[in-house]
Enzyme design. Sequence first.
Site, PDB file in Angstrom:
ATOM      1  CB  SER A 227       0.356  11.802   0.895  1.00 24.25           C
ATOM      2  OG  SER A 227      -0.345  11.235   1.981  1.00 24.25           O
ATOM      3  CG  HIS A 255       2.389  10.476  -2.407  1.00 31.88           C
ATOM      4  ND1 HIS A 255       1.306  10.907  -3.154  1.00 31.88           N
ATOM      5  CD2 HIS A 255       1.885   9.679  -1.444  1.00 31.88           C
ATOM      6  CE1 HIS A 255       0.191  10.404  -2.642  1.00 31.88           C
ATOM      7  NE2 HIS A 255       0.510   9.650  -1.608  1.00 31.88           N
ATOM      8  CE  LYS A 286      -0.322   6.943  -3.777  1.00 32.18           C
ATOM      9  NZ  LYS A 286      -1.761   6.800  -3.544  1.00 32.18           N
TER      10      LYS A 286
HETATM   11  N1  PLP Z   1       1.928   4.224   0.758  1.00 33.65           N
HETATM   12  C1  PLP Z   1       1.602   5.528   0.594  1.00 33.65           C
HETATM   13  C2  PLP Z   1       2.521   6.587   1.132  1.00 33.65           C
HETATM   14  C3  PLP Z   1       0.400   5.892  -0.057  1.00 33.65           C
HETATM   15  O1  PLP Z   1       0.072   7.172  -0.209  1.00 33.65           O
HETATM   16  C4  PLP Z   1      -0.444   4.854  -0.543  1.00 33.65           C
HETATM   17  C5  PLP Z   1      -1.723   5.160  -1.206  1.00 33.65           C
HETATM   18  O2  PLP Z   1      -2.457   6.035  -0.872  1.00 33.65           O
HETATM   19  C6  PLP Z   1      -0.046   3.517  -0.355  1.00 33.65           C
HETATM   20  C7  PLP Z   1       1.126   3.235   0.297  1.00 33.65           C
HETATM   21  C8  PLP Z   1      -0.891   2.392  -0.875  1.00 33.65           C
HETATM   22  O3  PLP Z   1      -0.728   2.308  -2.275  1.00 33.65           O
HETATM   23  P1  PLP Z   1      -1.723   1.431  -3.149  1.00 33.65           P
HETATM   24  O4  PLP Z   1      -2.824   2.360  -3.576  1.00 33.65           O
HETATM   25  O5  PLP Z   1      -0.914   0.928  -4.289  1.00 33.65           O
HETATM   26  O6  PLP Z   1      -2.210   0.333  -2.280  1.00 33.65           O
END
Ligand code: PLP
Length: 441
Positions: A227, A255, A286
């Site tokens: 990200s 993402h 998201k």
């Molecule tokens: N994995 C990745 C690559 C993320 O970017 C995020 C959130 O920023 C998460 C996991 C965690 O997701 P959640 O917001 O559903 O806990």
Amino acid sequence: MTRGGETEATRYISSNMAALYVSAVRTLRTRSPIFVAPRRFQSAIASMKEILEGELEGIRQAGTWKTERVITSPQAASITVEGTEGNILNFCANNYLGLSSNPEVIAAGKKALDTHGAGLSSVRFICGTQDIHRELEQKIAKFHGREDAILYISCFDANAGMFEVLLGKDDAVISDELNHASIIDGIRLCKAQRFRYKHKDMRDLESILQQTQGCRMRLIVTDGVFSMDGNVTPLREICDLADKYNSMTFIDECHATGFLGATGRGTEEFLGVDGRCTIINSTLGKALGGAAGGYTTGPKELVTLLRQRSRPYLFSNTLPPPVVACASKVFDLLMEGEANLPRKVAENTARFREKMVAAGFTIAGDNHPISPVMLGDARLASEMSDALLQRGIYVIGFSYPVVPKGKARIRVQISAVHSFEEIDRTVDAFVDVGKQFGVIS
Ligand code: PLP
């Protein structure tokens, strides 16, 4: 029943008198305004405050303090922000498909509030599973073409709760060094032998696969899209290596799900390797409505075992019905394919990237809506993003330690709900501000 003239009853009373006395003193200490707490209690709190203030000051000094801007409207292409005038164009949410305030999604959430209530007041296995939870899990599995799926309150929890259930001490987990924090935490909780390969480096991955051939099971673990850079993992090569060395693969699609690839199936579809990953974790927070929630989808035996053993699933509350219904509606919209949202976000991304590059900016990443405008200097990234906000464009500067030293950037995130006019206006604002700061000429 006497001992030295003492009955069971008197012994009981005298031992409990002492306890009663201690408890009365404690109550006085905590409740009475005139009772002065002994120094040792005061100083514990005072020294904790001092220690934490030192930590906070360290963050301020390091220039890594995170300030939260307060939005006073729903999440959308255009928002209102406390302390600013009028509408601001929003280019920093993960609202890739623009569904966070889609009327059909909101209507589905409101309906579920009436039909299924505000929440379950329970974990799933006690009395927290409703028909809509199972329906959503089935839709997720169908969307990804997998055997089954399990919901969590977040993808952070899905990542925290999976590795420890799947892998034991005779197994190996082999993880990209830049994987998300939740993957790192999840791996820390499991007893498997842990290996990290250099970011997207297939040679390094292969050499670890060679070293670990004696393990019972091996799992290669990667973000689908990283990200900070908007770059895509080399999934085809990873799957080829997994086949060659008889390993499993895990991909975090936070993402990617919903918008990457022609029909939004994510990194597999984007790179033409559909169905090759063993396990997919992703978020509902998201692109998929943006409320909250995460999931694991993959082999049914894994999903079944997660329901029995995964700690964040077993010991945390059920996803609220309105959140389930919003996400479920998003999957309907995606599977019907009418809105063609993945195509729209890809077109918007191409437009922004092409115009910015033509204007002289360097944009990192692999044609992903995360479009980092590379600036290098941390102060420049922060001052430029402030100047853009004054022009009505909300973007965020990222610098060390979130990204490596000398690689500060403004991370722009494109959504399907941005209009071409809004994208062009944003590029124009970047060009003006970029000239003002001497980034482009
Ligand atoms: N994995 C990745 C690559 C993320 O970017 C995020 C959130 O920023 C998460 C996991 C965690 O997701 P959640 O917001 O559903 O806990």
